[in-house]
Design a protein around this motif. Sequence first.
Motif, PDB file in Angstrom:
ATOM      1  N   PHE A  84      42.709  59.520  31.471  1.00  0.00           N
ATOM      2  CA  PHE A  84      42.539  58.438  30.563  1.00  0.00           C
ATOM      3  C   PHE A  84      43.016  58.358  29.387  1.00  0.00           C
ATOM      4  N   ALA A  85      43.578  57.217  28.770  1.00  0.00           N
ATOM      5  CA  ALA A  85      43.943  57.062  27.357  1.00  0.00           C
ATOM      6  C   ALA A  85      42.704  56.626  26.515  1.00  0.00           C
ATOM      7  N   ALA A  86      42.488  56.836  25.303  1.00  0.00           N
ATOM      8  CA  ALA A  86      41.610  56.271  24.512  1.00  0.00           C
ATOM      9  C   ALA A  86      41.832  54.587  24.695  1.00  0.00           C
ATOM     10  N   GLY A  87      40.616  54.048  24.783  1.00  0.00           N
ATOM     11  CA  GLY A  87      40.811  52.488  25.141  1.00  0.00           C
ATOM     12  C   GLY A  87      41.330  51.781  26.544  1.00  0.00           C
ATOM     13  N   GLU A  88      41.508  52.820  27.391  1.00  0.00           N
ATOM     14  CA  GLU A  88      41.899  52.507  28.641  1.00  0.00           C
ATOM     15  C   GLU A  88      40.733  51.858  29.469  1.00  0.00           C
ATOM     16  N   GLN A  89      40.972  50.708  30.124  1.00  0.00           N
ATOM     17  CA  GLN A  89      39.938  50.188  30.827  1.00  0.00           C
ATOM     18  C   GLN A  89      40.221  50.387  32.373  1.00  0.00           C
ATOM     19  N   MET A  90      39.145  50.487  33.104  1.00  0.00           N
ATOM     20  CA  MET A  90      39.084  50.635  34.460  1.00  0.00           C
ATOM     21  C   MET A  90      38.218  49.631  35.186  1.00  0.00           C
ATOM     22  N   ARG A  91      38.586  48.989  36.099  1.00  0.00           N
ATOM     23  CA  ARG A  91      37.866  47.728  36.718  1.00  0.00           C
ATOM     24  C   ARG A  91      36.866  48.067  37.552  1.00  0.00           C
ATOM     25  N   THR A  92      35.568  47.949  37.247  1.00  0.00           N
ATOM     26  CA  THR A  92      34.472  48.495  38.544  1.00  0.00           C
ATOM     27  C   THR A  92      34.053  47.328  39.318  1.00  0.00           C
ATOM     28  N   GLU A  93      34.195  45.922  38.966  1.00  0.00           N
ATOM     29  CA  GLU A  93      33.641  45.068  39.737  1.00  0.00           C
ATOM     30  C   GLU A  93      34.237  43.467  39.321  1.00  0.00           C
ATOM     31  N   ILE A  94      34.510  42.800  40.387  1.00  0.00           N
ATOM     32  CA  ILE A  94      34.673  41.356  39.975  1.00  0.00           C
ATOM     33  C   ILE A  94      33.543  40.902  40.500  1.00  0.00           C
ATOM     34  N   SER A  95      33.020  39.580  39.805  1.00  0.00           N
ATOM     35  CA  SER A  95      31.963  38.697  40.364  1.00  0.00           C
ATOM     36  C   SER A  95      32.403  37.170  40.189  1.00  0.00           C
ATOM     37  N   ALA A  96      33.179  36.868  41.253  1.00  0.00           N
ATOM     38  CA  ALA A  96      33.709  35.535  41.153  1.00  0.00           C
ATOM     39  C   ALA A  96      32.547  34.352  41.075  1.00  0.00           C
ATOM     40  N   LYS A  97      32.716  33.408  40.309  1.00  0.00           N
ATOM     41  CA  LYS A  97      31.850  32.262  40.213  1.00  0.00           C
ATOM     42  C   LYS A  97      32.630  31.044  40.873  1.00  0.00           C
ATOM     43  N   PHE A  98      31.982  30.258  41.663  1.00  0.00           N
ATOM     44  CA  PHE A  98      32.346  29.164  42.545  1.00  0.00           C
ATOM     45  C   PHE A  98      32.407  27.797  42.125  1.00  0.00           C
ATOM     46  N   ARG A  99      33.112  26.832  42.230  1.00  0.00           N
ATOM     47  CA  ARG A  99      32.798  25.461  42.334  1.00  0.00           C
ATOM     48  C   ARG A  99      32.543  24.845  43.557  1.00  0.00           C
ATOM     49  N   MET A 100      31.720  23.869  43.520  1.00  0.00           N
ATOM     50  CA  MET A 100      31.383  23.306  44.998  1.00  0.00           C
ATOM     51  C   MET A 100      32.506  22.679  45.679  1.00  0.00           C
ATOM     52  N   SER A 101      33.521  22.265  45.025  1.00  0.00           N
ATOM     53  CA  SER A 101      34.680  21.764  45.667  1.00  0.00           C
ATOM     54  C   SER A 101      35.469  23.008  46.118  1.00  0.00           C
ATOM     55  N   GLY A 102      35.313  24.061  45.473  1.00  0.00           N
ATOM     56  CA  GLY A 102      36.353  25.312  45.940  1.00  0.00           C
ATOM     57  C   GLY A 102      35.756  25.935  47.141  1.00  0.00           C
ATOM     58  N   ILE A 103      34.301  25.918  47.090  1.00  0.00           N
ATOM     59  CA  ILE A 103      33.624  26.643  48.165  1.00  0.00           C
ATOM     60  C   ILE A 103      33.676  25.844  49.524  1.00  0.00           C
ATOM     61  N   SER A 104      33.410  24.567  49.408  1.00  0.00           N
ATOM     62  CA  SER A 104      33.690  23.805  50.417  1.00  0.00           C
ATOM     63  C   SER A 104      35.110  23.805  51.098  1.00  0.00           C
ATOM     64  N   ALA A 105      36.054  23.881  50.315  1.00  0.00           N
ATOM     65  CA  ALA A 105      37.357  23.922  50.775  1.00  0.00           C
ATOM     66  C   ALA A 105      37.547  25.091  51.471  1.00  0.00           C
ATOM     67  N   GLU A 106      37.093  26.225  50.932  1.00  0.00           N
ATOM     68  CA  GLU A 106      37.456  27.610  51.567  1.00  0.00           C
ATOM     69  C   GLU A 106      36.850  27.675  52.983  1.00  0.00           C
ATOM     70  N   LEU A 107      35.457  27.147  52.934  1.00  0.00           N
ATOM     71  CA  LEU A 107      34.755  27.019  54.370  1.00  0.00           C
ATOM     72  C   LEU A 107      35.343  26.178  55.310  1.00  0.00           C
ATOM     73  N   ALA A 108      35.937  25.097  54.782  1.00  0.00           N
ATOM     74  CA  ALA A 108      36.638  24.203  55.628  1.00  0.00           C
ATOM     75  C   ALA A 108      37.961  24.897  56.390  1.00  0.00           C
TER      76      ALA A 108
END
Length: 322
Positions: free
Chosen positions: A274-298
């Motif tokens: 690891f270099a000083a300042g290097e970042q490692m991603r440990t989680e994404i936590s997506a936030k939804f819009r009503m229209s988006g989640i409805s479209a994904e479900l459809a």
Amino acid sequence: MRAPTLEVHITPEQLNAALRADAERGLTATPKWLPPKWFYDARGSELFERITQLPEYYPTRTERALLEEHARDIAAVAMPQILVELGSGSSEKSRLLLHELGARGTLEKYVPQDVSESALRDATRRISVEFPEIDVHGVVGDFTESLRHLPGGGSRMIAFLGGTLGNLVPDERREFLAEIAAVLGSGEHLLLGVALVTDPRVLIPAYDDAAGVTAQFDLNVLSVLNKQLGADFDLDGFRHVAVWDPVDEWIEMRLEATADMTVRVADLGLTVRFAAGEQMRTEISAKFRMSGISAELAAAGFEDVQTWTDDDQRFALVCARR
Ligand code: AVJ
């Protein structure tokens, strides 16, 4: 009361093999990353429980209030004979659903699924005592694997609560929703709990609380690698970072190396720099819009999407029919 039963689809050996594969892939990638599912050993689960009680972390209490208020409506819409809950953990939220579903007299069976066998044993025992008229059958496994082993014998509702859908990247999410659609028959239901896009001034503190509990939770994944894979991460050499990505509309949790570091992961025969300042991603936590989640479900093949949200529009319960 019938004693709860448990079905195991993942052994500790398989779990360790999956962790090795994920760690090897993520730690050798550029940028480095680790999947969030490895946060949840006993200490990680305890830290998550503490997160749910923080003043800044609104999702859990908002979802609980929505379930308290609307479990009856959900029961009326879905009327399942079998409630399947993916990633059930302590089954705390399902109790609210079980009360209403039980009261309608249609529910016969509750099938909680989780990767943690110990959490599931405790939860199934408690639920069978509280709901003696319901048959309780736990499934130990990860969500995707468990979907292939769902019991039939009645109309089902699959509940996937807590906003955990947001941990999947869009491709994984599409695949996952399609798999759920494929196992459900026509007329069966999916119930999702999803966090909604809201003000970053509310979102960011929820993932970077003043008491530093989320930081400990984030760092805990390094302890998991130390314990399970013989790694020698120095937890003091990393700091927790939470970033709101306004384009992808998700929170990213990262661990940032505060100095140049060399880490040995003994069980993988791997040396990671690891270099000083290097970042490692440990989680994404997506936030939804009503229209988006409805479209994904459809798009996944669901219809009749119904939603319930809180007054601040921070969280939604979404029920869709297959
Ligand atoms: C349990 C995955 C829904 O993403 O909000 C809490 C986990 N991470 N604080 C979330 C979590 C940081 C949580 N989920």
